[in-house]
Design an enzyme around this catalytic site. Structure first.
Site, mmCIF file in Angstrom:
data_model
loop_
_atom_site.group_PDB
_atom_site.id
_atom_site.type_symbol
_atom_site.label_atom_id
_atom_site.label_comp_id
_atom_site.label_asym_id
_atom_site.label_seq_id
_atom_site.Cartn_x
_atom_site.Cartn_y
_atom_site.Cartn_z
ATOM 1 N N GLY A 101 0.832 -1.192 0.000
ATOM 2 C CA GLY A 101 0.000 0.000 0.000
ATOM 3 C C GLY A 101 0.870 1.248 0.000
ATOM 4 O O GLY A 101 2.047 1.217 -0.382
ATOM 5 N N PHE A 117 -5.659 -7.850 8.522
ATOM 6 C CA PHE A 117 -5.331 -8.941 7.608
ATOM 7 C C PHE A 117 -4.185 -9.821 8.103
ATOM 8 O O PHE A 117 -3.875 -10.848 7.497
ATOM 9 C CB PHE A 117 -4.949 -8.378 6.230
ATOM 10 C CG PHE A 117 -6.010 -7.535 5.588
ATOM 11 C CD1 PHE A 117 -7.358 -7.847 5.708
ATOM 12 C CD2 PHE A 117 -5.669 -6.397 4.872
ATOM 13 C CE1 PHE A 117 -8.345 -7.071 5.132
ATOM 14 C CE2 PHE A 117 -6.643 -5.607 4.284
ATOM 15 C CZ PHE A 117 -7.989 -5.942 4.411
ATOM 16 N N LYS A 143 -2.087 6.001 18.826
ATOM 17 C CA LYS A 143 -2.136 7.381 18.336
ATOM 18 C C LYS A 143 -3.222 7.563 17.286
ATOM 19 O O LYS A 143 -3.752 8.667 17.116
ATOM 20 C CB LYS A 143 -0.771 7.804 17.793
ATOM 21 C CG LYS A 143 -0.222 6.904 16.678
ATOM 22 C CD LYS A 143 -0.552 7.378 15.294
ATOM 23 C CE LYS A 143 -0.055 6.371 14.263
ATOM 24 N NZ LYS A 143 0.300 6.934 12.990
ATOM 25 N N GLN A 172 -7.254 2.875 10.174
ATOM 26 C CA GLN A 172 -6.864 2.030 11.297
ATOM 27 C C GLN A 172 -7.504 2.496 12.607
ATOM 28 O O GLN A 172 -7.794 1.691 13.477
ATOM 29 C CB GLN A 172 -5.338 2.032 11.449
ATOM 30 C CG GLN A 172 -4.596 1.478 10.250
ATOM 31 C CD GLN A 172 -4.920 0.033 9.973
ATOM 32 O OE1 GLN A 172 -4.850 -0.811 10.850
ATOM 33 N NE2 GLN A 172 -5.273 -0.270 8.737
#
Length: 386
Positions: free
Chosen positions: A37, A123, A231, A326
């Site tokens: 990615g 994943f 974070k 995320q």
């Protein structure tokens, strides 16, 4: 070298020479990047430049590509190999002629003894299961992945998942790293977290270190990794603040409280976590850059501007061109840990972020949580309740 002129006891800047590397083993280390990615492609670029310069690394860098068919019908891996560019996730940036895209996961890792994992964290369990028994016995791993798995027996950071599933040592690399800025060689820093073997940490530092990407190492895998993971939850909160136009004072307060909760959560889970880790690039610096830029803040801002009426799945598909958020999934995972252990009231910011993301509270609740006083303090490096 350290910009501030200081080096902590557990920190080591990039080695000035190659004395820690086995000089009798030229081309001994062969690298595969598992993931392609935005950040994975930048990691491959960083690594590929150094493998050409340092004789103890094999020149070629394999990069596993989850195969996709582009709009013109071409296969992504084939286009990367033809153009030396990840046209979908990092357009306009040459990766290096020695980067070879490989859509076959098992083939990509077969000859590697240095494995760089950089995929969305959700994943990773499936990837590890596919790799059991398929990697070299002397392989070492490093994870650039932000996130955690929550299992019945408790939370599991990704480095532990990799180590337990594949039976190999796994370091981590985290930091204030907006991938697109590093891709065009703007200066930044990163932190390698390692467990015990300083020689292995030095090897990873040398693989990644550049004049524009300064890497240091600290002996605190869990602290470095949890900084990189948590974070993103704080960045979601900062995005809500931006979307509601609450201003810089509010955003600064959210960042400070977020750092406090990161520190407390990390030390409750792992007593070995060092306070000093939060002052490395993986800690306070990553909080700052992720709350000022990055995909989590960006999508959370849009979520708040729409009053929570559009889902994060919709915004992710519309705004990120195939990249994954995320922060939302991590907020859910953190919430599950807090709920299971009875810690929800101890972490009002983390709890509120998930409640907003899941639609149970409006975005404006991000500042209303402050009515509840957190019931923890950190005293002499351990978590104490009062």
């Amino acid at each position: 070298m350290a910009i501030d002129g200081e080096t902590t006891q557990t920190q080591a800047a990039a080695p000035e020479n190659n004395n820690n590397i086995n000089e009798n083993a030229p081309n001994n280390y062969k690298v595969t990047v598992v993931g392609s990615g935005n950040w994975g492609s930048v990691a491959a670029k960083l690594i590929a430049s150094n493998t050409l310069k340092l004789y103890f690394f094999h020149d070629e860098v394999r990069m596993w590509v989850f195969e996709e068919t582009l709009a013109n019908g071409a296969k992504l891996s084939e286009v990367i190999n033809q153009t030396n560019e990840n046209v979908k996730y990092l357009p306009g940036v040459k990766l290096g002629k020695n980067v070879v895209a490989d859509p076959d996961l098992e083939h990509a890792v077969r000859d590697a003894n240095m494995l760089v994992f950089v995929t969305p964290h959700q994943f990773m369990e499936g990837i590890c299961k596919r790799l059991i028994g398929k990697i070299k016995n002397d392989a070492e791993a490093i994870s650039l992945i932000k996130g955690m798995e929550v299992k019945m027996e408790g939370p599991c950071v990704i480095s532990t998942l990799i180590s337990e599933q594949l039976g190999i040592n796994c370091c981590v690399l985290m930091g204030a790293n907006i991938a697109n800025e590093i891709a065009v060689e703007k200066f930044s820093e990163a932190t390698v977290g390692y467990r015990g073997n300083k020689e292995i940490a030095d090897r990873w530092v040398q693989l990644f270190n550049h004049p524009y990407f300064m890497v240091s190492a600290v002996q605190d895998v869990e602290g470095v990794e949890l900084c990189g993971t948590l974070k993103n939850v704080v960045a979601i909160a900062a995005g809500f603040v931006d979307g509601l136009e609450m201003g810089n004072n509010t955003k600064a307060a959210i960042m400070r409280i977020g750092l406090r909760e990161m520190r407390a959560f990390s030390k409750l889970l792992f007593s070995s976590v060092e306070d000093s880790t939060f002052f490395e690039s993986c800690g306070v610096a990553d909080i700052i850059t992720t709350c000022l830029g990055g995909r989590n803040r960006k999508c959370a801002e849009a979520f708040a501007r729409h009053g929570g009426k559009r889902t994060f799945d919709e915004l992710e598909a519309e705004m990120l061109q195939g990249q994954k958020l995320q922060g939302v999934s991590t907020a859910k995972e953190v919430y599950e840990v807090l709920r299971h252990r009875g810690w929800l009231e101890l972490f009002p910011l983390f709890s509120t972020v998930h409640e907003i993301c899941s639609g149970h509270l409006p975005p404006s609740a991000i500042v209303e949580y402050s009515e509840h006083t957190p019931k923890f303090s950190l005293v002499q490096g351990s978590a104490q309740f009062y």
